[in-house]
Every structure is written in structure tokens, then in C-alpha cells.
Write a protein that holds these residues in place. Sequence first.
Motif, mmCIF file in Angstrom:
data_model
loop_
_atom_site.group_PDB
_atom_site.id
_atom_site.type_symbol
_atom_site.label_atom_id
_atom_site.label_comp_id
_atom_site.label_asym_id
_atom_site.label_seq_id
_atom_site.Cartn_x
_atom_site.Cartn_y
_atom_site.Cartn_z
ATOM 1 N N ILE C 112 0.765 -1.073 0.057
ATOM 2 C CA ILE C 112 0.018 0.117 -0.194
ATOM 3 C C ILE C 112 0.988 1.264 0.008
ATOM 4 O O ILE C 112 0.517 2.271 -0.715
ATOM 5 N N PHE C 113 1.981 1.136 0.648
ATOM 6 C CA PHE C 113 2.796 2.443 0.862
ATOM 7 C C PHE C 113 4.067 2.322 -0.390
ATOM 8 O O PHE C 113 4.996 3.094 -0.171
ATOM 9 N N THR C 136 -7.808 0.268 -1.157
ATOM 10 C CA THR C 136 -7.333 1.339 -0.154
ATOM 11 C C THR C 136 -8.036 2.433 -0.352
ATOM 12 O O THR C 136 -8.585 3.011 0.742
ATOM 13 N N LEU C 140 -10.472 4.388 2.822
ATOM 14 C CA LEU C 140 -9.852 5.787 3.177
ATOM 15 C C LEU C 140 -11.097 6.786 3.224
ATOM 16 O O LEU C 140 -11.300 7.580 3.832
ATOM 17 N N ARG C 159 -10.684 21.054 10.073
ATOM 18 C CA ARG C 159 -9.955 21.063 9.191
ATOM 19 C C ARG C 159 -10.486 20.084 7.813
ATOM 20 O O ARG C 159 -11.617 19.393 8.022
ATOM 21 N N LEU C 163 -7.268 15.772 5.488
ATOM 22 C CA LEU C 163 -6.013 15.736 6.192
ATOM 23 C C LEU C 163 -5.899 15.019 7.467
ATOM 24 O O LEU C 163 -4.894 14.178 7.682
ATOM 25 N N PHE C 164 -7.005 14.810 8.148
ATOM 26 C CA PHE C 164 -7.079 13.758 9.257
ATOM 27 C C PHE C 164 -6.780 12.398 8.663
ATOM 28 O O PHE C 164 -6.055 11.505 9.241
ATOM 29 N N ASP C 166 -4.959 11.519 6.131
ATOM 30 C CA ASP C 166 -3.587 11.075 5.819
ATOM 31 C C ASP C 166 -2.900 11.096 7.266
ATOM 32 O O ASP C 166 -2.029 10.193 7.308
ATOM 33 N N ILE C 167 -3.291 11.754 8.092
ATOM 34 C CA ILE C 167 -2.227 11.786 9.495
ATOM 35 C C ILE C 167 -2.643 10.406 10.043
ATOM 36 O O ILE C 167 -1.465 9.774 10.366
ATOM 37 N N TRP C 169 -3.537 7.744 8.896
ATOM 38 C CA TRP C 169 -3.192 6.741 8.294
ATOM 39 C C TRP C 169 -1.719 6.622 8.061
ATOM 40 O O TRP C 169 -1.078 5.464 8.216
ATOM 41 N N SER C 170 -0.881 7.704 7.893
ATOM 42 C CA SER C 170 0.530 7.809 7.928
ATOM 43 C C SER C 170 1.042 7.461 9.358
ATOM 44 O O SER C 170 2.039 6.715 9.423
ATOM 45 N N THR C 171 0.435 7.881 10.285
ATOM 46 C CA THR C 171 0.937 7.718 11.605
ATOM 47 C C THR C 171 1.101 6.199 11.852
ATOM 48 O O THR C 171 1.901 5.572 12.303
ATOM 49 N N GLY C 174 3.575 4.486 9.590
ATOM 50 C CA GLY C 174 4.915 4.888 10.164
ATOM 51 C C GLY C 174 5.233 4.131 11.270
ATOM 52 O O GLY C 174 6.365 3.581 11.494
ATOM 53 N N PHE C 203 -3.166 11.358 18.981
ATOM 54 C CA PHE C 203 -3.912 12.047 17.915
ATOM 55 C C PHE C 203 -5.067 12.591 18.251
ATOM 56 O O PHE C 203 -5.674 13.448 17.798
ATOM 57 N N ILE C 207 -6.752 16.397 17.874
ATOM 58 C CA ILE C 207 -7.735 17.039 16.878
ATOM 59 C C ILE C 207 -9.083 17.375 17.543
ATOM 60 O O ILE C 207 -9.893 17.802 16.805
ATOM 61 N N SER D 170 7.672 8.332 13.640
ATOM 62 C CA SER D 170 6.948 7.509 12.824
ATOM 63 C C SER D 170 6.022 8.223 11.732
ATOM 64 O O SER D 170 5.729 7.973 10.702
ATOM 65 N N GLY D 174 5.906 8.080 8.201
ATOM 66 C CA GLY D 174 4.867 7.778 7.598
ATOM 67 C C GLY D 174 4.378 8.718 6.424
ATOM 68 O O GLY D 174 3.872 8.230 5.319
#
Lengths: 219, 219, 219, 219
Positions: C112-113, C136, C140, C159, C163-164, C166-167, C169-171, C174, C203, C207, D170, D174
Amino acid sequence: MGIKERRIREKEMRQQQIVTAAKQVFLHKGLKSATIEDIAIEAELGVATIYAYFKNKDELYASLNLITLEYLVDQVEIVYHNDSLSIEQKIIKFKDAMYNTFRFDPVLLRNIFRVELEETLTALSRELLEQINQLTRKILTMFANIFDEGVKQGIFLPRHKMLFVDIMWSTFAGLVIWEGAKTAINPKKDFFKSSLDEAFDIFLRGIKTGKATDKGKSK
Amino acid sequence: MGIKERRIREKEMRQQQIVTAAKQVFLHKGLKSATIEDIAIEAELGVATIYAYFKNKDELYASLNLITLEYLVDQVEIVYHNDSLSIEQKIIKFKDAMYNTFRFDPVLLRNIFRVELEETLTALSRELLEQINQLTRKILTMFANIFDEGVKQGIFLPRHKMLFVDIMWSTFAGLVIWEGAKTAINPKKDFFKSSLDEAFDIFLRGIKTGKATDKGKSK
Amino acid sequence: MGIKERRIREKEMRQQQIVTAAKQVFLHKGLKSATIEDIAIEAELGVATIYAYFKNKDELYASLNLITLEYLVDQVEIVYHNDSLSIEQKIIKFKDAMYNTFRFDPVLLRNIFRVELEETLTALSRELLEQINQLTRKILTMFANIFDEGVKQGIFLPRHKMLFVDIMWSTFAGLVIWEGAKTAINPKKDFFKSSLDEAFDIFLRGIKTGKATDKGKSK
Amino acid sequence: MGIKERRIREKEMRQQQIVTAAKQVFLHKGLKSATIEDIAIEAELGVATIYAYFKNKDELYASLNLITLEYLVDQVEIVYHNDSLSIEQKIIKFKDAMYNTFRFDPVLLRNIFRVELEETLTALSRELLEQINQLTRKILTMFANIFDEGVKQGIFLPRHKMLFVDIMWSTFAGLVIWEGAKTAINPKKDFFKSSLDEAFDIFLRGIKTGKATDKGKSK
DNA sequence: CATGAATGAGATTTCATTCAT
DNA sequence: AATGAATGAAATCTCATTCAT
């Protein structure tokens, strides 16, 4: 500059070396059975070196054929356009051109005759086959035109021109292949050229009407 | 007893089923490219079943050829010994026998003409090749004798008998193979038989002296 | 019939055996470096056996991913449609679903990444990637909708919803990847789950507006 | 002397040329898939020339990473020792330093995160990884100290300092990787920097106690 | 008997590295 | 110093044949 030229010359020689070896091996083993290692050994090179010169086995196989077939097309064209030759003389010259070409490169003949079969060939060589077909058609068309002229002049039997082409072409190919098979069994002195000449004699006797042949130009 | 017979009959049918499938597949793919699985699928049997009937791939390939070739020998022998036929009629009959055989089993022709080549074949099939050679020689000898007779009678040109055999044999093979190649490119109605007949007409015209043909017996 | 069923079951087990081995090997070596032989050894099978079950390396690699990702989609969907959960609870459940999935199959996460890079992939695996992308996106989108709802209810900062996503998911990704890297260096007790939980706590704290959270339904 | 200096300068330029090309290629293809020839072409040099400057592929790969990582260490150290910055400001600056470094050299990030995996690496590159680990630990330790200070001052939640480090690190990684994946799918305007800034905002909101932040020095 | 499944052996192809110029 | 060419070694993939059921 001398160096660069030598490099190029060497590269061409190496390529030729591979082509020659490949012809040998493909002739004796056929496309599928011949291995790149066989060719490499015959060429006295490493396997990977072959791949440095040709993208893959099919591509190597391809180049062998096109070069020779193009050469044959040239020869046939020259005869075809030579107005000082009679029809019969042209046919004789066609035979000689074929003889020179296929003796020099029997693998090509095998390909034209689809001896290595369709299904075994990959995408790449399909493209090659198309090119071979096109060049072959070019040659056969010239043959057909000459026969047609002979028929129109009344010196050949009134048959469809493609019939004569098919018979001439097949007889030739049959003799070459059969010759190969015979010498494979029993390698001996080469009477092939004289057999071929006789076969064409008989063929010409067979298709002629008996009317006085054209002494003059064929076109 | 009925059961035992049925068993035998079934076994023979199964064998025939495999042979038929194998012919198909070998014809379209060639010895090397055809896989046992291809044949198994075509025969609608399992892979291992093929091995229950034939020791290995080469042996299977072998039997295909011998069966057909023996059949051809039989046919030719019958014509050869038929005293009520003229020389020319015999040649025509030979042609028809070849036609029936090779149309029915083109793979054999490929083998006689060493199209799948020597080096690719294993020990077992060398033996096969020897058998093929022997049977082929038998046929060609009969052909040669007929031509020889024609020459002696003065109805054919005075040439070595093997020359005529080679030309006839090659012309025939060339036409079959070329026909295969052409229809591979452009599948269309089948004019093959008539082309073949015309080719033999021309061939006979080409070798005849013009002296009155033998009306009577050839032997 | 019992036999046939056992056969099928055995085949599936064998397939599973390969899949499991392949996951291991791909995880530790990556698509390009992992060899089929590695996988065969891990699965305690012959190389050719792998090829009996999967057409090629890419196809094998492909199947690993889709199975797992589809499973994740299912889990996320169930949470997404569960009206008895609050927004915050849903996000926690999403995290748990991801945790279960990627712990179970870290290779998927790498795909996925795009950790195995574009240029290295063949035609087949491109198709696979497209399928992965689609699934995916499905996940999302569900995430995004939940965040959007939270924003509309005023419990999350105003926001853009992506954005939320992505953060989050990335966190998550990561942490998984970093965890893998750390334990590669220094394999030790597994604090991952608690780190992950804390990260999501932070997180969510980050938020939230501070407005009273929704006690009721999210939909 | 001018000549000698020019020589040295030229050599360094050539080296730089190779490094730049290699980064490109490794980024797009990964260590395993990138070939030396790819790099040579990108650098507009001959294959053998690469080997004149770098002992082998791994060594080349190694130098790319260390140079950049050392540069990052330097940047982080400067921020770390800058007493005029508040804790929060330092974290922001750390983020910016990472941003500058990894945007400039994404391959490094892949290595830190063990994306090119352990088992694939040779002895030499193990050594490289050890060096990377050491430098990475140096950076993470500085991060940890800052977080620790924040915790002690009561402005951050009372958690283990490494937890904060892991999450920050991370999240950052990420985002970078995910960004890469997204733009691989759908290349568009680059909102990455703002996403990153928002992510850090949220992270900081999430870890802060709400107690008045330190207005003064962090050390 | 019939067969699906497993596999060893071998072919094609790729690529890091060396070498001669 | 710079390089094109050659190649060994290794990886992917295929298939005839065997084996257990």
C-alpha cells in the motif's frame, strides 16, 4: 579515430561470428532445441555475450532470416527487370538465385516453409514472420508475373500463374529439404546442383506448349 | 469372456485416442514444443495415463510414425505388384497413396524429411529413425523400379532412375509442406488436391519422351 | 466423494502453506530479493511445486495482498456501519482493525505504501496495484466520512477531512514500519500495541476541539 | 599547481555527478532493481567509470546515505544546542530539518526505515547499516532529551520520552512515504509541507498538558 | 487402471564486476 | 583516466517423468 573504427569493425566481426554459429546450430537442431549455450560454444563465446549482441533467442533467430531473404529479393529483382533475358532464361536465373541463397542459408528456407511452427513462436518472432511473409510475397509475385507473360505469349500451358509458382517453389524447396534429409543419413558427394538443374529442365519441358519459344525480350 | 474382450477393446480404443490426440498436438507444435500435458488435454485423459500406454514421449512420437508409414508401404506395394496397371497409371496411384497418407498424417512427412532434426532426438528415437529410413528406402526402391522400367521402355527420358524418384518425392513433399505454410498464413478453400494433380501432370509431361505410351502391362 | 473432497482440502492446505511461507520470505527480503527457492525452502517444497500453484512470482505476490486487504475492507465496513458506536469509538475500532490486519500481514502494508517501487513491477503486478489502490481508496473514504462527521458535529477541529485521514493513516503506517525497523535492530519485548494506542490517544487529543463528545450515535 | 587542483576538482565533480545520478536511480528503482548501467547512463558515464570511483554497488549505495545523514545530525545538533529556542520551537525546527533532509534524499529515509531489507544486504552494507543506526540513535537521543525536558517542565503529558520520539519519528516517516505513494498514484500539486505542519500541530496539541508553555529557555 | 501432484534437471535471461585498450 | 565488451553466477521458469492413492 582509427581506434573507434577498429572497435566498430571488431563488433561487426563478433556479430558475424555469432550469426554464423547460430545458423549452424539452428540448422542442425531447430529453433526450439538449439540452446543459447550451444550457440555460445559454437561461437566460442560466453552465453552472456550472445545476449549482449541479441536481445533474446528469437531476435537472434530473426536477424538470420531477414538478412538473407532481403538478399534474395535483390537478386530476384535484378533478374526480373533484366530485359535482355528471355522468359525461360529468367526462370533459370531465378532457380540459380534461390540455389545460391538457400545453400548459403538453409535455415531461412525452413522458416519460409513454416517448419518451425507457428505456435512455438513468441510475439517477437511473429513480427519477423510478417516481414518474412511480405518479402516472400514480393518474390512470388515477380515469379507469377513472369509465368503469366509466358502463358500470354503462348509458350506455357494455359494454367493459372499461381499454379506454376507453387509448383516451382515447392519443387525447389522439396529438393533442398530432401537433399538435407538424404545427406543426414548418408553424407556423400554433392550431386544436388545437377539434380536441381534436371528438375527444372523437366519442369520447363512439362509446362511448355511446344510453340516456338520467345527468342526476344520478355518485356 | 465378453468382459475380457471388452477390456481389450477399450484398451485399444484408449490407445487410439492418445495417438490421435498426439498427432494433432505434434503437428501443431512440433516434437519439442508439444508437452505431454497438451496431449493429455487433447485426449481428455490424465497425464499419467499417457505414460501407462507409452513408455515416454519419444516412444509415443515413434509409434505415430511407424503405424502410418507401414500403412503407406502396404499401399505402395499393392500398386507396385498390380500387373494390370500401366507405368503411368502406377505413378498416378503412387501419388494418390502418398496423398492419402500424408494428408492423414503430416507429422510423418516431417519426420521423413528430417524436419525435426537428428540432434534433438534421443537414443530411442534414433532407432525409430532407422526404421523410418528402412521403410522409406523400401518405398523409394519400388518407385525407382517403375521409373527404370519406363526408361527401358523408352517412354521416359534416359536419366538415372533415382533422379526421377528424388524429383517426384521432393515435389510431392514440397507441395504438402508449402500448402501447410500457405494455409497457415491465409486459410482458405483447399485446392491442394488439384494443384497436386496438375503438378504430377506437368512432371509426367516433363519426363516423357513423346514415344507412344505403353498401353499394356508394366510387368 | 470423500476422496475428492480430501484432495481439494489437501490442495488448499498446500496453497496455504505456500502463502504462509511466501509472506514470511517477502516480508524479510522484499519482492525483488526474495527468490522462489527461498520460498520453496521455507515451505519445505520443491521450486516447481510453487509454480504448480502460482503462475509466477508476481502472481504469488499478488494473491497474498488481495486476500488480506479484502479482509480489512470487510472489517472496516462493519465498524463503519455500526450505528451503536460513537465517532471516537469508531476511530479506535478502525485502529484495531488495522492493527489486526497488518500485524498479520505486514507485506500488504509495504505494498500500500509503495515500498516495492513502481518501476520494478511487471504488467501483472500493475494490475494488482490497481486493485490495491481501489480497495485502499474504499477504506480511506470510509475514514474520511467519519472524520467529516466529527468536524460537522464540532467535536473535531475544522480541517479538511482528508488531512485527518492522511495523518491517521501515515501515523499508523509509520509506526508499523518503524517498529519493524527497530525490532530488526534489537528484537525485544513487544510494546507495539501500547505505543500504537498511545499514539492514537495523542492524535485524538490533538484533533478534538474540547467540545463535549458525542455520547450518542454517529449516524 | 593549478593543474593539480583542477584535477582534484574535476575528480570531485565526477564523484558528485555519480552520487546524484545514483540517488535518482536508487530512489526510482530501489537498491536491488537499479543496475549499475542505469546509473552510468543517468550519469552520462561509462559503466567501468563508476567502478573507478566506488568499489562496488553497495559501497556506492552506502556513501549516498551517510553523507546525508551526517548532514541531518549536524542540523539537529545545532537546533538541540541553541539555547534561545523554546522546547516547542525546537521540535518545530527538528521537523523542518527532517523535512529538508528527506525531501532532498528520500533514499536515506528508506534505509533508516529498513525498507531495503536486512537479508538482502551484503557484509559491507551491514557495516553501513550499523553506521546509520548509530547516527540515527544520536538524533533520536537528542529528540528524547527535549521531550524529557518538556515532560519534566510539565508542559507535556507524563509519558516515557521514547514514546514521544517514536510517535514523532513515525508520523514524519509515515507522511513522507505515504506522500510518495499518493503522488505515485495521482501526481498533483504538492501540499506535503502544509500537511506535515498540520500533523505536527496536532501532535503537539495532543501531547501538551495545557499548562502554560515555557516562554524561556529550554536548557 | 487412472490420475493429480511433486519435482529434478535444464533452459533462458539478467547483471555486477573485470579486463584490455 | 575512461570505457565498451565479456562473462560467471544466479534467478526465473518449464516440463518429462514418477509416485501415492
